[in-house]
Design an enzyme around this catalytic site. Structure first.
Site, PDB file in Angstrom:
ATOM      1  CB  SER A 137     -14.821 -23.606  19.106  1.00  0.00           C
ATOM      2  OG  SER A 137     -15.308 -24.678  19.872  1.00  0.00           O
ATOM      3  CE1 TYR A 150     -17.693 -25.418  15.072  1.00  0.00           C
ATOM      4  CE2 TYR A 150     -17.036 -26.580  17.073  1.00  0.00           C
ATOM      5  CZ  TYR A 150     -17.420 -25.419  16.436  1.00  0.00           C
ATOM      6  OH  TYR A 150     -17.526 -24.244  17.153  1.00  0.00           O
TER       7      TYR A 150
END
Length: 271
Positions: A137, A150
């Protein structure tokens, strides 16, 4: 001729989203596939479509990773490429991210890759070739406001991939880190994250197939970073060279998020 033709490939988190798109694209490129996920039914359906072997279950634990590698070797003969795509987004805001959220995020987003690499590297180093792909990501290169576990674990994911590339690249192990911004998946659209999705979708929320295309292109060019959103390269350079200004911009963006959230949370007092 496709670089994937005849290669034995494992894709984790393959039942939907980016993982499903990658598996589908690599099947079209001629790869032989083992697909893994905790979602049994959609995984079985995908395996049927792609003539792949499905290995349902949790591949993040030490035992789960060992079981997946063992079954993949039985099915493929040898594992040429590992695509560690499985990931989780647990907790929003620091005070709403529990100890369990942090532990799960660390296990799935980081240790799953570490455990797979431990099992794969001896064979790859002996053969002098292998390819390890992680989905990290853009949060792993920049940050993601409102999602501490995250952001932190995806940074660790990218860092581990970078370490693998630096340590074993000269011995034939190729490594790639997929770092998209917004991608139209179940994670992107999950409840409670509407304000955040506006941020990560700033440069356009892509279809998962665009991420698969970017991976194929990056492998052909032997590029470490897979950037479906090319803007991320500029953001990364700005963050590295003008860190204080970058942080000031992120703080201003967080203030906008706070204001928007406060507006959303206000009760409707109109008669």
């Amino acid at each position: 001729m496709s670089a994937w033709l005849g290669k034995g490939v494992v894709v984790t988190g393959a039942a939907r989203g980016i993982g499903r798109a990658i598996a589908t694209r690599l099947h079209a490129e001629g790869a032989r596939l083992v697909v893994a996920d905790v979602l049994d039914e959609p995984l079985a359906a995908l395996a049927g479509e792609l003539d792949a072997v499905a290995v349902p279950g949790d591949c993040a634990s030490e035992a789960g990773a060992a079981r997946l590698v063992e079954q993949a070797r039985e099915a493929l003969g040898s594992i040429d490429v590992w695509v560690g795509n499985a990931g989780v987004l647990r907790g929003l805001e620091l005070d709403r991210t529990s100890e369990d959220d942090w532990a799960t995020s660390w296990d799935v987003n980081v240790m799953a890759h570490v455990r797979a690499a431990r099992l794969l590297l001896p064979d790859w180093l002996e053969r002098g070739e292998g390819r390890f792909v992680v989905t990290a990501s853009a949060a792993g290169l920049l940050t993601m406001l409102g999602a501490p576990a995250y952001s932190v674990t995806k940074h660790a994911t990218e860092s581990f991939a970078e370490w693998l590339a630096a340590t074993y690249g000269h011995r034939g192990v190729s490594v790639h880190a997929i770092c998209p911004q917004g991608v139209r998946t179940e994670m992107y659209d999950q409840p409670g994250s509407a304000v955040l999705t506006d941020i990560v979708g700033h440069d356009g929320a892509l279809a998962p197939e665009a991420v698969a295309d970017a991976l194929v292109d990056a492998v052909a060019a032997e590029r470490f970073l897979v950037l479906p959103h090319p803007e991320v390269q500029d953001y990364l350079a700005f963050r590295a060279t003008r860190t204080d200004r970058w942080l000031a911009g992120m703080q201003a963006l967080q203030a906008r998020v706070d204001d928007a959230s406060a507006t959303i949370d206000q009760p409707d007092t109109k008669e």
